[in-house]
Design a protein around this motif. Structure first.
Motif, short mmCIF file in Angstrom:
data_model
loop_
_atom_site.label_atom_id
_atom_site.label_comp_id
_atom_site.label_asym_id
_atom_site.label_seq_id
_atom_site.Cartn_x
_atom_site.Cartn_y
_atom_site.Cartn_z
N LEU A 292 7.06 14.58 20.93
CA LEU A 292 7.11 13.42 21.61
C LEU A 292 6.69 13.61 22.93
O LEU A 292 5.48 12.69 23.49
CB LEU A 292 7.88 12.58 21.90
CG LEU A 292 8.62 11.94 20.88
CD1 LEU A 292 10.20 11.70 21.26
CD2 LEU A 292 8.16 11.26 19.53
N ASP B 4 3.71 9.57 20.39
CA ASP B 4 4.33 8.05 19.97
C ASP B 4 5.88 8.44 18.95
O ASP B 4 6.67 7.88 18.55
CB ASP B 4 3.87 6.85 20.22
CG ASP B 4 2.51 6.73 21.12
OD1 ASP B 4 2.70 7.02 22.40
OD2 ASP B 4 1.88 6.84 21.16
N ALA C 200 10.79 8.53 18.51
CA ALA C 200 10.02 7.84 18.57
C ALA C 200 10.50 7.31 20.72
O ALA C 200 11.83 7.52 20.36
CB ALA C 200 9.80 6.37 17.79
N ARG C 201 9.32 6.99 21.51
CA ARG C 201 9.03 7.34 22.83
C ARG C 201 9.68 5.97 23.31
O ARG C 201 7.71 5.33 22.43
CB ARG C 201 9.23 8.64 23.13
CG ARG C 201 7.65 8.14 23.33
CD ARG C 201 7.17 9.37 23.96
NE ARG C 201 5.17 9.17 24.43
CZ ARG C 201 4.27 10.01 25.04
NH1 ARG C 201 5.24 10.85 25.56
NH2 ARG C 201 3.16 9.81 24.67
N ALA D 248 6.87 2.59 21.50
CA ALA D 248 7.21 2.48 20.13
C ALA D 248 8.83 2.24 20.07
O ALA D 248 8.98 1.47 19.29
CB ALA D 248 6.82 4.04 19.76
N PHE E 292 -0.40 3.41 18.43
CA PHE E 292 0.41 4.45 18.51
C PHE E 292 0.12 5.86 17.48
O PHE E 292 -0.45 5.91 16.95
CB PHE E 292 2.35 4.47 18.31
CG PHE E 292 3.03 3.49 18.62
CD1 PHE E 292 2.41 3.25 20.82
CD2 PHE E 292 3.05 1.92 18.78
CE1 PHE E 292 3.79 2.57 21.26
CE2 PHE E 292 3.60 1.19 19.40
CZ PHE E 292 3.29 0.99 20.72
N ARG E 293 0.42 6.78 18.30
CA ARG E 293 0.42 8.77 17.87
C ARG E 293 0.85 8.63 17.41
O ARG E 293 2.26 9.09 17.66
CB ARG E 293 -0.39 9.04 19.15
CG ARG E 293 -1.57 8.90 19.78
CD ARG E 293 -1.72 9.86 21.59
NE ARG E 293 -0.73 9.56 21.67
CZ ARG E 293 -0.27 10.09 22.65
NH1 ARG E 293 -0.79 11.33 23.30
NH2 ARG E 293 1.23 10.33 23.97
N VAL F 51 -0.25 -1.25 22.44
CA VAL F 51 -0.19 -0.46 23.26
C VAL F 51 -1.04 -1.63 24.27
O VAL F 51 -0.75 -0.94 25.76
CB VAL F 51 -1.37 0.78 22.32
CG1 VAL F 51 -1.50 1.65 23.53
CG2 VAL F 51 0.35 1.15 22.08
#
Length: 251
Positions: free
Chosen positions: A110, A114, A163-164, A167, A195-196, A245
């Protein structure tokens, strides 16, 4: 930077439905494997002693009044995580198939993403295999979502994921509750929100208790339902999703 170790506050969310046989050992193993994490078990309308066993093992418990499925349980878990100020949420199944020793691997990933998927098929030496129509569906979904995410994803239906930050907040509001929504549709939402998404290889273990239901007919039904879920996820529009985002950056 790549290879960095996670240093934030992490919450492990364990969705559980009638898992009294397994959940206590799973919670204890999580605490033993990863220092500094908290565990909340979301008792998804169980009719057995899942909640009591989870509390006895040291977890906090959210008791849902009736069964919502994994998506509904995880939305409750994400809301709990956001409300209590955690930096990341990790989903771990109650049945013992996910190895808690690999939670740290997901958290560390992470630092560069994300959403992180624990991919069961990323390591060619891993003996875990799925065959037949179920495997075909997984391959199709992985290819489509890899193109959407612009990165190689091999296991988009894995329930071992993390997830962080923003997200988490997105999932607390929009985590899908429909069949396969918690896996396929949630990834579509994350990617379309900017998000990535990435993956790390993980291993799978046998269930501690109970037996998964498998048959050729059920495998074929899974294939059809999985492809339908993917098409609906790609077609659907979600309120407030799509520029999440950018919106967070402006606030």
């Amino acid at each position: 930077m790549p290879g960095s170790r996670w240093s934030g506050r992490a919450l492990v969310v364990v969705p559980a439905w009638n898992e009294e046989v397994c959940v206590g050992d799973t919670v204890r193993e999580i605490f033993a494997a990863v220092r500094g994490v908290d565990v909340v078990v979301v008792d998804d309308g169980s009719t057995d002693r899942t909640a009591q066993r989870a509390r006895g093992a040291g977890a906090d418990v959210i008791e849902l009044p009736y069964n919502l499925g994994v998506g509904g349980a995880m939305r409750a878990g994400f809301r709990y995580g956001v409300r209590h100020g955690y930096d990341a949420v990790v989903q771990v199944d109650a049945d013992g198939q996910h190895d808690p020793a690999e939670i740290q691997t997901l958290l560390d990933a992470l630092t560069d993403a994300d959403v992180v998927i624990g991919a069961r098929f990323a390591d060619p030496d891993d003996p875990y295999r799925v065959r037949g129509p179920r495997r075909w569906a997984m391959v199709v979904m992985a290819r489509v979502l890899s193109r959407l995410a612009r990165t190689r994803l091999t296991d988009t239906t894995s329930g071992f994921r993390a997830a962080r930050g923003p997200a988490m907040e997105l999932f607390a509001r929009n985590y899908p509750v429909e069949y396969l929504g918690d896996t396929i549709e949630s990834l579509v939402i994350a990617v379309r929100s900017g998000f990535r998404v990435t993956q790390v290889p993980v291993s799978m273990r046998p269930r501690r208790g109970g037996r998964p239901s498998q048959s050729p007919l059920k495998a074929l039904v899974y294939l059809l339902r999985a492809n339908l879920a993917l098409m609906l996820a790609l077609m659907r529009k979600w309120s407030g999703v799509g520029s999440y985002v950018d919106e967070k950056a402006l606030n």
